[in-house]
Design a protein around this motif. Structure first.
Motif, PDB file in Angstrom:
ATOM      1  N   LEU A 339       0.831  -1.213   0.000  1.00 32.56           N
ATOM      2  CA  LEU A 339       0.000   0.000   0.000  1.00 32.56           C
ATOM      3  C   LEU A 339       0.863   1.259   0.000  1.00 32.56           C
ATOM      4  N   LYS A 340       1.929   1.240   0.812  1.00 29.50           N
ATOM      5  CA  LYS A 340       2.826   2.399   0.889  1.00 29.50           C
ATOM      6  C   LYS A 340       3.600   2.552  -0.424  1.00 29.50           C
ATOM      7  N   ILE A 341       4.047   1.441  -1.011  1.00 27.79           N
ATOM      8  CA  ILE A 341       4.762   1.514  -2.296  1.00 27.79           C
ATOM      9  C   ILE A 341       3.854   2.082  -3.373  1.00 27.79           C
ATOM     10  N   ALA A 342       2.603   1.589  -3.430  1.00 29.04           N
ATOM     11  CA  ALA A 342       1.660   2.085  -4.430  1.00 29.04           C
ATOM     12  C   ALA A 342       1.431   3.581  -4.261  1.00 29.04           C
ATOM     13  N   HIS A 343       1.266   4.010  -3.018  1.00 30.15           N
ATOM     14  CA  HIS A 343       1.033   5.427  -2.739  1.00 30.15           C
ATOM     15  C   HIS A 343       2.221   6.274  -3.204  1.00 30.15           C
ATOM     16  N   GLY A 386      14.918  -6.252   1.359  1.00 34.44           N
ATOM     17  CA  GLY A 386      14.731  -4.843   0.983  1.00 34.44           C
ATOM     18  C   GLY A 386      14.653  -4.630  -0.513  1.00 34.44           C
ATOM     19  N   ILE A 387      14.147  -5.660  -1.223  1.00 29.57           N
ATOM     20  CA  ILE A 387      14.058  -5.521  -2.684  1.00 29.57           C
ATOM     21  C   ILE A 387      12.662  -5.945  -3.157  1.00 29.57           C
ATOM     22  N   ALA A 388      12.378  -5.715  -4.449  1.00 29.55           N
ATOM     23  CA  ALA A 388      11.167  -6.202  -5.108  1.00 29.55           C
ATOM     24  C   ALA A 388      11.576  -6.807  -6.431  1.00 29.55           C
ATOM     25  N   THR A 389      10.796  -7.752  -6.901  1.00 31.10           N
ATOM     26  CA  THR A 389      11.023  -8.305  -8.240  1.00 31.10           C
ATOM     27  C   THR A 389      10.169  -7.523  -9.232  1.00 31.10           C
ATOM     28  N   VAL A 390      10.787  -6.952 -10.245  1.00 30.88           N
ATOM     29  CA  VAL A 390      10.088  -6.171 -11.267  1.00 30.88           C
ATOM     30  C   VAL A 390      10.005  -7.021 -12.531  1.00 30.88           C
ATOM     31  N   ARG A 391       8.787  -7.349 -12.956  1.00 29.15           N
ATOM     32  CA  ARG A 391       8.603  -8.166 -14.146  1.00 29.15           C
ATOM     33  C   ARG A 391       8.025  -7.318 -15.278  1.00 29.15           C
ATOM     34  N   ASP A 392       8.695  -7.296 -16.420  1.00 23.61           N
ATOM     35  CA  ASP A 392       8.185  -6.660 -17.637  1.00 23.61           C
ATOM     36  C   ASP A 392       7.148  -7.605 -18.233  1.00 23.61           C
ATOM     37  N   LEU A 393       5.882  -7.207 -18.218  1.00 23.67           N
ATOM     38  CA  LEU A 393       4.812  -8.108 -18.636  1.00 23.67           C
ATOM     39  C   LEU A 393       4.697  -8.236 -20.145  1.00 23.67           C
ATOM     40  N   SER A 402      15.849  -2.261  -5.571  1.00 22.36           N
ATOM     41  CA  SER A 402      15.740  -1.840  -4.182  1.00 22.36           C
ATOM     42  C   SER A 402      14.374  -1.198  -3.936  1.00 22.36           C
ATOM     43  N   LEU A 403      13.753  -1.530  -2.804  1.00 23.74           N
ATOM     44  CA  LEU A 403      12.461  -0.914  -2.477  1.00 23.74           C
ATOM     45  C   LEU A 403      12.582   0.603  -2.390  1.00 23.74           C
ATOM     46  N   ASP A 404      13.706   1.096  -1.941  1.00 27.05           N
ATOM     47  CA  ASP A 404      13.897   2.545  -1.830  1.00 27.05           C
ATOM     48  C   ASP A 404      14.156   3.194  -3.191  1.00 27.05           C
ATOM     49  N   ALA A 407      11.102   3.813  -7.885  1.00 24.23           N
ATOM     50  CA  ALA A 407      10.673   4.809  -8.881  1.00 24.23           C
ATOM     51  C   ALA A 407      11.695   4.889 -10.013  1.00 24.23           C
ATOM     52  N   GLY A 408      12.973   4.869  -9.672  1.00 25.82           N
ATOM     53  CA  GLY A 408      13.991   4.932 -10.700  1.00 25.82           C
ATOM     54  C   GLY A 408      14.029   3.661 -11.538  1.00 25.82           C
ATOM     55  N   ALA A 409      13.888   2.505 -10.878  1.00 28.48           N
ATOM     56  CA  ALA A 409      13.920   1.233 -11.594  1.00 28.48           C
ATOM     57  C   ALA A 409      12.742   1.082 -12.538  1.00 28.48           C
ATOM     58  N   LEU A 410      11.632   1.745 -12.210  1.00 25.80           N
ATOM     59  CA  LEU A 410      10.413   1.647 -13.039  1.00 25.80           C
ATOM     60  C   LEU A 410      10.272   2.801 -14.023  1.00 25.80           C
ATOM     61  N   ALA A 411      11.300   3.624 -14.158  1.00 24.09           N
ATOM     62  CA  ALA A 411      11.188   4.838 -14.973  1.00 24.09           C
ATOM     63  C   ALA A 411      10.708   4.547 -16.387  1.00 24.09           C
ATOM     64  N   ALA A 412      11.116   3.397 -16.956  1.00 25.81           N
ATOM     65  CA  ALA A 412      10.715   3.063 -18.325  1.00 25.81           C
ATOM     66  C   ALA A 412       9.215   2.805 -18.442  1.00 25.81           C
ATOM     67  N   PHE A 413       8.534   2.574 -17.323  1.00 19.02           N
ATOM     68  CA  PHE A 413       7.121   2.254 -17.333  1.00 19.02           C
ATOM     69  C   PHE A 413       6.238   3.440 -16.888  1.00 19.02           C
TER      70      PHE A 413
END
Length: 415
Positions: A339-343, A386-393, A402-404, A407-413
């Protein structure tokens, strides 16, 4: 069990159609503001007198189609069947006559109890433009240019035809009225009862009759443009020359009229045959006598309205909405952190959908169903590290971030 259905002549605007509506209204707002128009909104209902005085007590709208009721105070109230009368009332009652010229745009729902048909409902929606306080033909040209630009922006320029006519000034209409009355009296035995009732009170209304017998008689009636004064001829010429200078194509339709006395000079319709039988998608005209008829000072005006439902049926599919990032938390701790990450991602400009229940497979199926661009998968193991798995669907590739630094890791999306 009773089947719940919307009232006849109304319908639910579901997300697909809502996207078309939004594309039309946002394009309209952008084009209208480019012409210096200011947005206005008036109440959905008015005192019935506002519409009875503006639309005339011989029109089908007033006599057959208005939704009118008596409220608890005993006042006769009507759901608005069109926008012009309400805007004219607002112009007078808010003292805007001192600010003329005023240029307004508006959009919203209207209500008419008529037979539902393709693109025509009992609750429908209109775009509306009104310019008050400009008597010169330049206002007519600019209002028509705005309409042409809107239809062009919506990709409809090659699907519509601008039909144009002059209704003349007061002397022109008086001369024409006399000639038309003579003609109608000579053919009164073939006219419908409605047209006979309208003939002496407002003979131009007969020209709008839908009765087949009336239409055959009207086809040979005198033409208004044959009775134009020299001033009206010059005004119409200026409008046509202005449109030609702007490269806006049009045809002159001498049978295009408006039945109400306050309409003067320019009348116009953008018509199409793309909906089957020829239909009007945008129509308007100059109404120099309306404000005075409603009790205000003599004020020239011109405007138009267009049905959003009909435009929505004509336009190409609008650009798809930006695709979201799906948060896929697994476990109570991950759901709380999710919830906090989504926010945080939403505040960073991302469109984010939160998966609320189910195992990872079910949540990823939901992500596919909503067209998500990427999924952020968080479980107990990821939280501990302290990480998340990011999957390109789209590609199926995935990486850790990194959870922190999500935003940078998802910049392409980011949309």
């Amino acid at each position: 069990m009773t089947r719940l259905q919307p009232v006849r002549g109304t319908h639910d605007i579901l997300p697909g159609e809502a996207r078309r509506f939004r594309h039309i209204t946002e394009t309209f707002r952008r084009v209208a503001e480019g012409y210096g128009l200011a947005e206005i909104a008036t109440p959905i209902f008015e005192f019935t007198e506002v519409f009875a005085r503006s639309l005339g007590d011989t029109t089908d709208v007033v006599t057959k189609e208005m939704y009118t009721f008596t409220d608890r105070s005993g006042d006769s109230i009507t759901l608005r069947p069109e926008y012009t009368a309400g805007i004219a009332r607002a112009f007078i009652s808010n003292g805007l006559t001192q600010d003329a010229p005023c240029k307004f745009f508006a959009w919203g729902p209207m209500f008419r109890h008529e037979r539902p048909q393709k693109g025509r409902l009992r609750q429908f929606h209109q775009l509306d433009v009104e310019v008050l306080g400009v008597a010169e033909p330049q206002a007519d040209i600019e209002v028509l240019a705005l309409a042409h630009d809107l239809l062009t922006e919506l990709g409809l320029a090659d699907k519509v035809t601008l039909e144009l006519n002059s209704l003349g000034d007061g002397p022109s209409r008086a001369a024409y009225r006399a000639a038309l009355l003579d003609y109608l009296h000579a053919h009164r035995d073939g006219l419908s009862e409605d047209s006979l009732n309208r003939m002496d009170r407002n003979p131009l209304r007969v020209l709008d009759s839908k009765d087949e017998g009336d239409r055959r008689i009207v086809a040979n009636a005198p033409i208004l443009t044959d009775y134009l004064s020299s001033e009206a001829v010059d005004f119409f010429a200026a409008v046509r020359e202005g449109l030609a200078a702007l490269g806006i194509p049009f045809t002159v339709n001498p049978r295009l009229v408006r039945g109400l006395d306050y309409y003067t000079h320019t009348a116009f319709e953008f018509t199409t045959d793309a909906l089957g039988a020829q239909g009007t998608v945008l129509a308007g005209g100059r109404y120099d006598g309306l404000i005075e008829q409603l009790g205000g000072p003599a004020t020239p005006g011109i405007g138009w309205a267009s049905g959003i439902e009909r435009l929505a049926m004509l336009i190409d599919e609008p650009p798809a909405a930006p695709r979201p990032v799906a948060i896929v938390p697994l476990g109570a701790a991950a759901e709380a952190r999710g919830l906090k990450i989504a926010h945080d991602l939403r505040r960073a400009g991302f469109i984010v959908d939160m998966g609320y229940r189910g195992n990872m497979g079910r949540r990823l199926k939901r992500a596919d169903k909503i067209g998500a661009r990427a999924a952020v998968i968080i479980g107990d193991d990821e939280l501990a590290r302290g990480i998340a798995t990011v999957r390109d669907l789209d590609s199926g590739s995935q990486s850790e971030a990194s959870l922190d630094g999500l935003a940078g890791a998802l910049a392409a999306f980011r949309p």
